[in-house]
Design a protein around this motif. Structure first.
Motif, PDB file in Angstrom:
ATOM      1  N   ASP A  60       0.994  -1.635  -6.158  1.00  0.00           N
ATOM      2  CA  ASP A  60       1.126  -2.998  -5.643  1.00  0.00           C
ATOM      3  C   ASP A  60       1.662  -2.927  -4.210  1.00  0.00           C
ATOM      4  OD1 ASP A  60       1.701  -5.621  -5.027  1.00  0.00           O
ATOM      5  OD2 ASP A  60       2.614  -6.065  -6.969  1.00  0.00           O
ATOM      6  N   PRO A  61       0.934  -3.530  -3.237  1.00  0.00           N
ATOM      7  CA  PRO A  61       1.417  -3.511  -1.848  1.00  0.00           C
ATOM      8  C   PRO A  61       2.847  -4.045  -1.718  1.00  0.00           C
ATOM      9  CG  PRO A  61      -0.788  -4.475  -1.963  1.00  0.00           C
ATOM     10  CD  PRO A  61      -0.339  -4.239  -3.378  1.00  0.00           C
ATOM     11  N   GLN A  62       3.262  -4.915  -2.658  1.00  0.00           N
ATOM     12  CA  GLN A  62       4.634  -5.447  -2.620  1.00  0.00           C
ATOM     13  C   GLN A  62       5.679  -4.359  -2.851  1.00  0.00           C
ATOM     14  OE1 GLN A  62       5.385  -8.553  -1.851  1.00  0.00           O
ATOM     15  NE2 GLN A  62       3.236  -9.179  -1.774  1.00  0.00           N
ATOM     16  N   GLY A  63       5.282  -3.298  -3.540  1.00  0.00           N
ATOM     17  CA  GLY A  63       6.193  -2.169  -3.747  1.00  0.00           C
ATOM     18  C   GLY A  63       7.403  -2.470  -4.610  1.00  0.00           C
ATOM     19  N   ASN A  64       7.274  -3.406  -5.543  1.00  0.00           N
ATOM     20  CA  ASN A  64       8.440  -3.777  -6.361  1.00  0.00           C
ATOM     21  C   ASN A  64       8.918  -2.646  -7.271  1.00  0.00           C
ATOM     22  OD1 ASN A  64       8.389  -6.309  -5.215  1.00  0.00           O
ATOM     23  ND2 ASN A  64       7.226  -7.237  -6.892  1.00  0.00           N
ATOM     24  N   ALA A  65       7.987  -1.860  -7.758  1.00  0.00           N
ATOM     25  CA  ALA A  65       8.389  -0.742  -8.641  1.00  0.00           C
ATOM     26  C   ALA A  65       9.206   0.264  -7.831  1.00  0.00           C
ATOM     27  CB  ALA A  65       7.169  -0.074  -9.267  1.00  0.00           C
ATOM     28  N   SER A  66       8.770   0.505  -6.603  1.00  0.00           N
ATOM     29  CA  SER A  66       9.493   1.454  -5.745  1.00  0.00           C
ATOM     30  C   SER A  66      10.893   0.915  -5.420  1.00  0.00           C
ATOM     31  CB  SER A  66       8.709   1.681  -4.446  1.00  0.00           C
ATOM     32  OG  SER A  66       7.346   1.951  -4.717  1.00  0.00           O
ATOM     33  N   THR A  67      10.962  -0.351  -5.010  1.00  0.00           N
ATOM     34  CA  THR A  67      12.256  -0.955  -4.686  1.00  0.00           C
ATOM     35  C   THR A  67      13.149  -1.023  -5.927  1.00  0.00           C
ATOM     36  OG1 THR A  67      11.069  -2.309  -3.088  1.00  0.00           O
ATOM     37  CG2 THR A  67      13.335  -2.950  -3.561  1.00  0.00           C
ATOM     38  N   GLY A  68      12.567  -1.416  -7.034  1.00  0.00           N
ATOM     39  CA  GLY A  68      13.332  -1.550  -8.290  1.00  0.00           C
ATOM     40  C   GLY A  68      13.889  -0.218  -8.775  1.00  0.00           C
ATOM     41  N   LEU A  69      13.307   0.884  -8.276  1.00  0.00           N
ATOM     42  CA  LEU A  69      13.837   2.205  -8.635  1.00  0.00           C
ATOM     43  C   LEU A  69      14.674   2.780  -7.494  1.00  0.00           C
ATOM     44  CD1 LEU A  69      10.817   3.659 -10.616  1.00  0.00           C
ATOM     45  CD2 LEU A  69      13.135   3.266 -11.475  1.00  0.00           C
ATOM     46  N   SER A 112      -2.457  -3.207   1.135  1.00  0.00           N
ATOM     47  CA  SER A 112      -3.232  -4.450   1.100  1.00  0.00           C
ATOM     48  C   SER A 112      -4.493  -4.350   1.954  1.00  0.00           C
ATOM     49  CB  SER A 112      -2.362  -5.630   1.526  1.00  0.00           C
ATOM     50  OG  SER A 112      -1.842  -5.375   2.797  1.00  0.00           O
ATOM     51  N   GLY A 113      -4.564  -3.350   2.827  1.00  0.00           N
ATOM     52  CA  GLY A 113      -5.755  -3.175   3.648  1.00  0.00           C
ATOM     53  C   GLY A 113      -6.754  -2.190   3.065  1.00  0.00           C
ATOM     54  N   LEU A 114      -6.479  -1.716   1.846  1.00  0.00           N
ATOM     55  CA  LEU A 114      -7.306  -0.644   1.268  1.00  0.00           C
ATOM     56  C   LEU A 114      -8.784  -1.006   1.174  1.00  0.00           C
ATOM     57  CD1 LEU A 114      -7.068   2.219  -0.148  1.00  0.00           C
ATOM     58  CD2 LEU A 114      -7.377   0.941  -2.264  1.00  0.00           C
ATOM     59  N   GLU A 115      -9.012  -2.251   0.728  1.00  0.00           N
ATOM     60  CA  GLU A 115     -10.388  -2.672   0.485  1.00  0.00           C
ATOM     61  C   GLU A 115     -11.219  -2.591   1.761  1.00  0.00           C
ATOM     62  OE1 GLU A 115      -9.819  -5.466  -2.640  1.00  0.00           O
ATOM     63  OE2 GLU A 115     -11.963  -5.849  -2.663  1.00  0.00           O
ATOM     64  N   LEU A 116     -10.650  -3.079   2.838  1.00  0.00           N
ATOM     65  CA  LEU A 116     -11.336  -3.008   4.134  1.00  0.00           C
ATOM     66  C   LEU A 116     -11.500  -1.572   4.593  1.00  0.00           C
ATOM     67  CD1 LEU A 116      -9.717  -5.937   6.118  1.00  0.00           C
ATOM     68  CD2 LEU A 116     -12.139  -5.664   5.522  1.00  0.00           C
ATOM     69  N   GLU A 117     -10.448  -0.801   4.382  1.00  0.00           N
ATOM     70  CA  GLU A 117     -10.430   0.590   4.816  1.00  0.00           C
ATOM     71  C   GLU A 117     -11.535   1.410   4.132  1.00  0.00           C
ATOM     72  OE1 GLU A 117      -8.824   3.255   7.326  1.00  0.00           O
ATOM     73  OE2 GLU A 117      -7.696   1.425   6.944  1.00  0.00           O
ATOM     74  N   LEU A 118     -11.685   1.186   2.833  1.00  0.00           N
ATOM     75  CA  LEU A 118     -12.650   2.007   2.093  1.00  0.00           C
ATOM     76  C   LEU A 118     -14.078   1.495   2.247  1.00  0.00           C
ATOM     77  CD1 LEU A 118     -10.781   2.951  -1.213  1.00  0.00           C
ATOM     78  CD2 LEU A 118     -10.988   4.225   0.921  1.00  0.00           C
ATOM     79  N   GLY A 119     -14.207   0.220   2.641  1.00  0.00           N
ATOM     80  CA  GLY A 119     -15.543  -0.329   2.880  1.00  0.00           C
ATOM     81  C   GLY A 119     -16.462  -0.087   1.700  1.00  0.00           C
ATOM     82  N   SER A 120     -17.583   0.542   1.954  1.00  0.00           N
ATOM     83  CA  SER A 120     -18.523   0.753   0.862  1.00  0.00           C
ATOM     84  C   SER A 120     -18.622   2.230   0.491  1.00  0.00           C
ATOM     85  CB  SER A 120     -19.897   0.198   1.236  1.00  0.00           C
ATOM     86  OG  SER A 120     -20.298   0.804   2.456  1.00  0.00           O
ATOM     87  N   ALA A 121     -17.570   2.985   0.744  1.00  0.00           N
ATOM     88  CA  ALA A 121     -17.571   4.401   0.355  1.00  0.00           C
ATOM     89  C   ALA A 121     -17.984   4.530  -1.108  1.00  0.00           C
ATOM     90  CB  ALA A 121     -16.173   4.989   0.570  1.00  0.00           C
TER      91      ALA A 121
END
Ligand code: ADP
Ligand code: MG
Length: 285
Positions: A60-69, A112-121
């Protein structure tokens, strides 16, 4: 945002599930605030407490799991984003947590930019699967993993599709509130679509009812409805609404570390034993 059209026709760049690889479970529900992250953190901690070696993958781009740990943002130089765009190995993104036997690959907003980054790979739906596939190959006994828990964003996007394509099974947290079942059929449809295209062995591991309040008639009604609709897929264990669970992340701790004796901790330990029991049943068949 780029639509999901075409994702399901992607090519599998790597082997599916090799023997000796960890069990991979994704926490998914496109609704936010239903308990995905809380369950990833605390089910992971409970599994580690009973001897499993657990990796949490924060998707999750929000990174709540990382922050919560308690993972400081400054320690996220290498994140799941770098892994999914192919600039790092998953092992390079892994950080130990304060919980013995539990590690995390943390996330940053870049994701959050992954979709654009990967395009149609062509392999864009298999980035996570391929990253996990070589996780245990160079591992020694002490640092391999028996469980990978993938914390998904609140969306049915490319990130969640990557999680579903990489997983053996999906765990669906459902909040005990009026709209609990709304959106579930769309989620199940996506799982079905992934099964018929990207990952034929994907199953629903189970549905976990969260934030249950026994004194609330509505909560009880929702439980009855969900159990009627989803039958044995619903775990017996319900996670109660518990203030200790919601306090724990602000201390950067799982609730099991923050207050082992509270009802929330007890519930997650019980859920872990149920998850492991289902794993045994699955293997027996
Ligand atoms: P999601 O990852 O699905 O968006 P979270 O796990 O972040 O949901 O939970 C949403 C909010 O609800 C968080 O503030 C969390 O601390 C709180 N929460 C989750 N489960 C419980 C619970 N059983 N009792 C009380 N608060 C909870
Ligand atoms: Mg979350």
């Amino acid at each position: 945002m780029i639509g999901l059209d075409g994702i399901f026709k992607g090519e599998n760049g790597g082997a599916a599930h090799e023997p000796g690889q960890p069990r991979i479970l994704a926490l998914a529900n496109q609704k936010g605030g239903v308990g995905k992250t809380t369950t990833a953190i605390n089910l992971g901690t409970a599994l580690a407490a009973i001897g499993e070696r657990v990796l949490i993958v924060d998707l999750d781009p929000q990174g709540n799991a990382s922050t919560g740990l308690g993972i400081d943002r400054r320690n996220r130089n290498c994140s799941t984003y770098d892994v999914l765009i192919g600039e790092a190995k998953l092992r390079e993104a892994i950080i130990p947590t304060a919980v013995p036997r539990m590690h995390i690959a943390s996330s940053t907003m870049d994701l959050s930019g992954l979709e654009l980054e990967l395009g149609s790979a062509r392999d864009r739906a298999f980035r996570l699967r391929n990253a996990i596939a070589d996780l245990n190959t160079d591992a020694t006994d002490e640092n391999d993993y028996t469980y990978v828990l993938v914390d998904c964003p609140p969306s049915l996007n490319l990130i969640t599709v990557n999680a579903m394509a990489a997983s053996h099974a999906i765990l669906v947290p459902l909040q005990c509130e009026f709209f609990a079942l709304e959106g579930l059929s769309q989620l199940l449809q996506t799982v079905e679509q992934v099964r018929s295209t990207l990952n034929p062995t994907l199953t629903i591991h189970g549905i976990v009812l969260t934030m249950f309040d026994a004194r609330n008639n509505l909560s009880n009604q929702v439980v009855a409805d969900v159990r009627q609709f989803m039958g044995a897929k619903v775990y017996d264990t319900m996670i109660p609404r518990n203030v200790r669970i919601s306090e724990a992340p602000s201390y950067g701790k799982p609730v099991l570390v923050y207050d082992l004796k509270c009802v929330g901790s007890e519930a997650y330990l019980k859920l872990a034993t149920e998850v492991i029991q289902r794993e045994r049943d699955l293997r027996a068949h």
